[in-house]
Design a protein around this motif. Structure first.
Motif, mmCIF file in Angstrom:
data_model
loop_
_atom_site.group_PDB
_atom_site.id
_atom_site.type_symbol
_atom_site.label_atom_id
_atom_site.label_comp_id
_atom_site.label_asym_id
_atom_site.label_seq_id
_atom_site.Cartn_x
_atom_site.Cartn_y
_atom_site.Cartn_z
ATOM 1 N N VAL A 172 -1.482 43.677 63.143
ATOM 2 C CA VAL A 172 -3.012 42.838 63.517
ATOM 3 C C VAL A 172 -2.460 41.794 64.671
ATOM 4 O O VAL A 172 -3.834 41.753 65.397
ATOM 5 C CB VAL A 172 -3.603 42.665 62.866
ATOM 6 C CG1 VAL A 172 -5.237 41.846 63.464
ATOM 7 C CG2 VAL A 172 -4.199 44.067 61.534
ATOM 8 N N LEU A 173 -1.394 40.903 64.389
ATOM 9 C CA LEU A 173 -2.011 39.262 65.244
ATOM 10 C C LEU A 173 -0.978 39.226 65.407
ATOM 11 O O LEU A 173 -1.049 38.648 66.501
ATOM 12 C CB LEU A 173 -2.212 38.583 63.804
ATOM 13 C CG LEU A 173 -2.654 37.834 62.923
ATOM 14 C CD1 LEU A 173 -1.638 36.973 61.789
ATOM 15 C CD2 LEU A 173 -4.152 38.229 62.930
ATOM 16 N N LEU A 174 0.310 40.040 65.529
ATOM 17 C CA LEU A 174 1.790 40.415 66.545
ATOM 18 C C LEU A 174 1.011 41.502 67.927
ATOM 19 O O LEU A 174 1.780 41.036 69.653
ATOM 20 C CB LEU A 174 2.559 40.595 66.408
ATOM 21 C CG LEU A 174 3.007 38.985 65.659
ATOM 22 C CD1 LEU A 174 4.024 39.540 64.448
ATOM 23 C CD2 LEU A 174 3.253 38.505 66.579
ATOM 24 N N GLN A 175 0.773 42.159 67.881
ATOM 25 C CA GLN A 175 0.236 43.460 68.998
ATOM 26 C C GLN A 175 -0.581 43.528 70.058
ATOM 27 O O GLN A 175 -1.585 42.584 69.407
ATOM 28 C CB GLN A 175 0.668 44.546 68.244
ATOM 29 C CG GLN A 175 1.540 45.266 67.164
ATOM 30 C CD GLN A 175 1.650 46.751 67.361
ATOM 31 O OE1 GLN A 175 0.743 47.363 67.892
ATOM 32 N NE2 GLN A 175 2.691 47.048 66.289
ATOM 33 N N GLY A 176 -0.600 43.512 70.874
ATOM 34 C CA GLY A 176 -1.663 43.397 72.238
ATOM 35 C C GLY A 176 -2.738 43.773 71.587
ATOM 36 O O GLY A 176 -3.256 45.182 70.982
ATOM 37 N N GLY A 177 -3.874 44.247 73.276
ATOM 38 C CA GLY A 177 -5.121 44.654 72.348
ATOM 39 C C GLY A 177 -6.110 43.594 71.861
ATOM 40 O O GLY A 177 -7.281 44.511 71.240
#
Length: 312
Positions: A172-177
């Motif tokens: 949740v924290l590392l991926q974009g969007g």
């Protein structure tokens, strides 16, 4: 309306015993069974705070039927994706001031079931003002499943509170969007997330929460149990302390904290009230025997006991 998501619900069974005997018989006189899973605890407390809530997730089998029956009996609106596989039981043994948990893993979901839930989730957001996502993912779903839910919510401009840990939180924290609006880790979960030992001192926590991985998150509530919480809101930091209380049942207290946080944010309350509300609902839960339950007649009394200090 708040949408409370529990992807891996359970029937939470509480066994209080005077002394837990290993490799021997333990007899229990009082057994409590609750429609549980972290998000259902959240939903129950939100409902007790008289805020509109809808709970969703994935349920199956006779255990799933029992959970829906319990929610309906409590007048908590629910709309789950139904599967044929059996949902799970989670057992908490309360003994000698400690809590020993035995947690079933629950059903393994297929890719098609995961896709079906995401479609259902998106269709439910039309009448929703805030989302809470709590707890573990069922087996079979990818670690970035919560991230997919976050993207769907962000596209609709709906803030999301994520109360998870491990790889699902990291994704949740590392991926974009976009980032979640709020998270509620404890120091052990922060240590696991970052791969370092996170201390509970103010300097350590400020340095930890200033790391790039947390950029873009509006609220970070670091739970510290009986010592209250350390909070980052935007660029500001706060230390929140709570009074000593008699603990009856600590199970679900973190979920009650999330519920109080969600309700206060949904009502657009000021920072101090948001933090005091979240801590108060967490405290009130520990004072009740039933998991994910608060006595609202005590709310204002204990709200006044919570102290919020802004840290320079």
């Amino acid at each position: 309306m708040i949408l409370a998501v529990t992807m891996n619900p359970s029937v939470d069974i509480s066994y209080p015993v005077g002394r837990f005997k290993v490799d021997d018989v333990n007899r229990v006189e009082t057994v409590r069974k609750t429609a549980g899973g972290k998000g259902l605890n959240v939903a129950r407390v939100i409902s007790q705070m008289e805020e509109d809530v809808l709970t969703t997730g994935v349920l199956g089998g006779t255990i799933g039927d029992y959970i829906i029956q319990q929610l309906n009996n409590s007048n908590i609106p629910n709309d789950f994706l139904k599967i044929e596989k059996e949902s799970r039981n989670c057992i908490a043994i309360l003994h000698e001031g400690m809590q020993t948990e035995i947690l079933e893993s629950g059903p393994t979901l297929s890719r098609e079931e995961g896709t079906a839930f995401l479609e259902k989730f998106e269709s439910m957001l039309n009448d929703v003002s805030l989302v809470t996502i709590s707890g573990s993912l069922p087996k079979g779903l990818p670690a970035n499943f919560y991230h997919h839910m976050l993207i769907i919510s962000n596209k609709k401009g709906i803030p999301v509170i994520v109360d998870s840990s491990g790889e699902s939180l990291k994704q949740v924290l590392l991926q974009g969007g976009g980032k979640p609006f709020a998270i509620k880790p404890n120091t052990a979960e922060l240590s696991q997330l970052l791969g370092i030992e996170v201390g509970e001192g103010i300097i350590d926590l400020k340095q930890t929460l200033s790391q790039e991985i947390f950029h873009g998150i509006e609220w970070i509530i670091v739970s510290m149990g009986g010592d209250g919480a350390f909070v980052r809101h935007g660029e500001d930091y706060y230390r929140v302390t709570i009074p000593k209380i008699i603990v009856v049942n600590p199970v679900g207290s973190g979920d009650a904290t999330v519920a109080g946080l969600a309700v206060a944010l949904n009502r657009n309350q000021r920072v101090e009230t948001v933090l005091k509300t979240a801590m108060t609902t967490g405290m009130l839960n520990t004072m009740e025997a039933e998991t994910g339950s608060i006595n609202m007649t005590k709310f204002n009394q204990y709200l006044d006991f919570v102290k919020v200090e802004k840290i320079d």
